[in-house]
Design a protein around this motif. Structure first.
Motif, PDB file in Angstrom:
ATOM      1  N   SER A   1      20.398  -2.246 -13.357  1.00 30.83           N
ATOM      2  CA  SER A   1      21.483  -1.290 -13.606  1.00 30.83           C
ATOM      3  C   SER A   1      22.091  -0.755 -12.316  1.00 30.83           C
ATOM      4  CB  SER A   1      20.958  -0.114 -14.433  1.00 30.83           C
ATOM      5  OG  SER A   1      20.433  -0.563 -15.641  1.00 30.83           O
ATOM      6  N   GLY A   2      21.550  -1.162 -11.177  1.00 34.03           N
ATOM      7  CA  GLY A   2      22.071  -0.697  -9.899  1.00 34.03           C
ATOM      8  C   GLY A   2      21.413   0.569  -9.377  1.00 34.03           C
ATOM      9  N   ASN A   3      20.391   1.052 -10.084  1.00 31.87           N
ATOM     10  CA  ASN A   3      19.678   2.252  -9.636  1.00 31.87           C
ATOM     11  C   ASN A   3      18.682   1.888  -8.536  1.00 31.87           C
ATOM     12  OD1 ASN A   3      20.927   3.872 -11.661  1.00 31.87           O
ATOM     13  ND2 ASN A   3      19.468   3.037 -13.147  1.00 31.87           N
ATOM     14  N   LYS A   4      18.662   2.705  -7.486  1.00 29.78           N
ATOM     15  CA  LYS A   4      17.729   2.467  -6.381  1.00 29.78           C
ATOM     16  C   LYS A   4      16.334   2.938  -6.757  1.00 29.78           C
ATOM     17  CE  LYS A   4      20.961   2.770  -2.556  1.00 29.78           C
ATOM     18  NZ  LYS A   4      21.300   3.455  -1.305  1.00 29.78           N
ATOM     19  N   TYR A   5      15.339   2.209  -6.271  1.00 28.60           N
ATOM     20  CA  TYR A   5      13.947   2.639  -6.395  1.00 28.60           C
ATOM     21  C   TYR A   5      13.199   2.233  -5.139  1.00 28.60           C
ATOM     22  CZ  TYR A   5      12.802  -2.187  -7.687  1.00 28.60           C
ATOM     23  OH  TYR A   5      12.649  -3.543  -7.690  1.00 28.60           O
ATOM     24  N   VAL A   6      12.082   2.892  -4.895  1.00 22.95           N
ATOM     25  CA  VAL A   6      11.317   2.688  -3.675  1.00 22.95           C
ATOM     26  C   VAL A   6       9.938   2.139  -4.015  1.00 22.95           C
ATOM     27  CG1 VAL A   6      10.304   3.830  -1.657  1.00 22.95           C
ATOM     28  CG2 VAL A   6      12.529   4.567  -2.515  1.00 22.95           C
ATOM     29  N   ASP A   7       9.525   1.139  -3.269  1.00 22.80           N
ATOM     30  CA  ASP A   7       8.167   0.604  -3.308  1.00 22.80           C
ATOM     31  C   ASP A   7       7.585   0.726  -1.912  1.00 22.80           C
ATOM     32  OD1 ASP A   7       7.771  -0.269  -5.911  1.00 22.80           O
ATOM     33  OD2 ASP A   7       8.455  -2.304  -5.525  1.00 22.80           O
ATOM     34  N   TYR A   8       6.276   0.858  -1.835  1.00 22.63           N
ATOM     35  CA  TYR A   8       5.580   0.796  -0.559  1.00 22.63           C
ATOM     36  C   TYR A   8       4.630  -0.383  -0.627  1.00 22.63           C
ATOM     37  CZ  TYR A   8       7.520   5.253   0.791  1.00 22.63           C
ATOM     38  OH  TYR A   8       8.389   6.255   1.135  1.00 22.63           O
ATOM     39  N   LYS A   9       4.802  -1.339   0.287  1.00 21.65           N
ATOM     40  CA  LYS A   9       3.986  -2.554   0.316  1.00 21.65           C
ATOM     41  C   LYS A   9       2.823  -2.359   1.285  1.00 21.65           C
ATOM     42  CE  LYS A   9       7.032  -5.118  -1.990  1.00 21.65           C
ATOM     43  NZ  LYS A   9       6.853  -5.628  -3.285  1.00 21.65           N
ATOM     44  N   TYR A  10       1.649  -2.809   0.849  1.00 21.74           N
ATOM     45  CA  TYR A  10       0.435  -2.694   1.642  1.00 21.74           C
ATOM     46  C   TYR A  10      -0.231  -4.047   1.758  1.00 21.74           C
ATOM     47  CZ  TYR A  10       0.924   2.295   0.978  1.00 21.74           C
ATOM     48  OH  TYR A  10       1.406   3.582   0.975  1.00 21.74           O
ATOM     49  N   SER A  11      -0.861  -4.289   2.894  1.00 24.61           N
ATOM     50  CA  SER A  11      -1.718  -5.454   3.107  1.00 24.61           C
ATOM     51  C   SER A  11      -2.945  -4.927   3.831  1.00 24.61           C
ATOM     52  CB  SER A  11      -0.994  -6.515   3.933  1.00 24.61           C
ATOM     53  OG  SER A  11      -1.820  -7.653   4.080  1.00 24.61           O
ATOM     54  N   LEU A  12      -4.040  -4.781   3.094  1.00 25.17           N
ATOM     55  CA  LEU A  12      -5.246  -4.150   3.636  1.00 25.17           C
ATOM     56  C   LEU A  12      -6.471  -5.003   3.337  1.00 25.17           C
ATOM     57  CD1 LEU A  12      -4.530  -0.547   2.296  1.00 25.17           C
ATOM     58  CD2 LEU A  12      -4.327  -1.294   4.668  1.00 25.17           C
ATOM     59  N   PRO A  13      -7.466  -4.961   4.228  1.00 25.30           N
ATOM     60  CA  PRO A  13      -8.708  -5.668   3.923  1.00 25.30           C
ATOM     61  C   PRO A  13      -9.497  -4.879   2.881  1.00 25.30           C
ATOM     62  CG  PRO A  13      -8.921  -4.514   6.009  1.00 25.30           C
ATOM     63  CD  PRO A  13      -7.496  -4.342   5.547  1.00 25.30           C
ATOM     64  N   GLY A  14     -10.020  -5.590   1.897  1.00 22.61           N
ATOM     65  CA  GLY A  14     -10.847  -4.966   0.875  1.00 22.61           C
ATOM     66  C   GLY A  14     -12.210  -5.617   0.857  1.00 22.61           C
ATOM     67  N   TYR A  15     -13.200  -4.889   0.374  1.00 20.86           N
ATOM     68  CA  TYR A  15     -14.575  -5.381   0.350  1.00 20.86           C
ATOM     69  C   TYR A  15     -15.153  -5.176  -1.034  1.00 20.86           C
ATOM     70  CZ  TYR A  15     -13.704  -5.122   5.303  1.00 20.86           C
ATOM     71  OH  TYR A  15     -13.145  -5.286   6.542  1.00 20.86           O
ATOM     72  N   ASP A  16     -15.854  -6.202  -1.532  1.00 16.03           N
ATOM     73  CA  ASP A  16     -16.503  -6.066  -2.832  1.00 16.03           C
ATOM     74  C   ASP A  16     -17.867  -5.402  -2.662  1.00 16.03           C
ATOM     75  OD1 ASP A  16     -18.203  -8.081  -1.902  1.00 16.03           O
ATOM     76  OD2 ASP A  16     -17.443  -9.603  -3.282  1.00 16.03           O
ATOM     77  N   LYS A  17     -18.618  -5.271  -3.749  1.00 13.74           N
ATOM     78  CA  LYS A  17     -19.903  -4.568  -3.689  1.00 13.74           C
ATOM     79  C   LYS A  17     -20.932  -5.310  -2.842  1.00 13.74           C
ATOM     80  CE  LYS A  17     -21.407  -6.440  -8.121  1.00 13.74           C
ATOM     81  NZ  LYS A  17     -21.743  -6.124  -9.485  1.00 13.74           N
ATOM     82  N   LYS A  18     -20.687  -6.608  -2.551  1.00 12.40           N
ATOM     83  CA  LYS A  18     -21.578  -7.379  -1.684  1.00 12.40           C
ATOM     84  C   LYS A  18     -21.150  -7.309  -0.221  1.00 12.40           C
ATOM     85  CE  LYS A  18     -22.388 -10.791  -5.303  1.00 12.40           C
ATOM     86  NZ  LYS A  18     -22.134 -12.188  -5.680  1.00 12.40           N
TER      87      LYS A  18
END
Length: 123
Positions: free
Chosen positions: A49-66
């Motif tokens: 519809s032409g309405n502006k919206y904002v996103d914030y992009k992230y690229s981060l290291p993640g760790y599982d329970k191990k």
């Protein structure tokens, strides 16, 4: 008429249950823990519809329970960046990538992931 209504209601219930199961399968995945260390990259876009919206992009290291690492790329559709130093539990799916995230308290981060994130056991 009664049979038709019973059939229609049954069909609606089955479709609803099928969609719920499909959503669970698609959004299920492995949990990783990340610490927000940046403000993310601010992306301004327009919807159909032409309405502006904002996103914030992230690229981060993640760790599982191990303690195993995975680079996680995701976006936050908010009018502000995620809170710096916040801990997130991120759900990652091999087909969809990151499907969800939620902020968690530092003490809820599993021990091996906490070690990789540099959280001392004294905190």
């Amino acid at each position: 008429m009664k049979k038709f209504l019973i059939g229609l209601v049954s069909l609606i219930v089955l479709v609803f249950l099928g969609l719920q199961i499909a959503q669970k399968v698609v959004s299920s995945g492995d949990d990783y823990y990340v610490q927000v260390t940046t403000d993310g990259k601010r992306i301004v876009s327009k919807d159909d519809s032409g309405n502006k919206y904002v996103d914030y992009k992230y690229s981060l290291p993640g760790y599982d329970k191990k303690g195993e690492e995975k680079q996680l790329d995701f976006s936050a559709a908010k009018d502000r960046p995620l809170r710096k130093e916040a801990f997130l539990k991120v759900t990652w799916n091999k087909n969809k990538g990151v499907t969800s995230y939620e902020e968690v308290q530092k003490k809820k981060v599993p021990e091996k992931a906490a070690e990789k994130l540099g959280i001392s056991s004294a905190n």
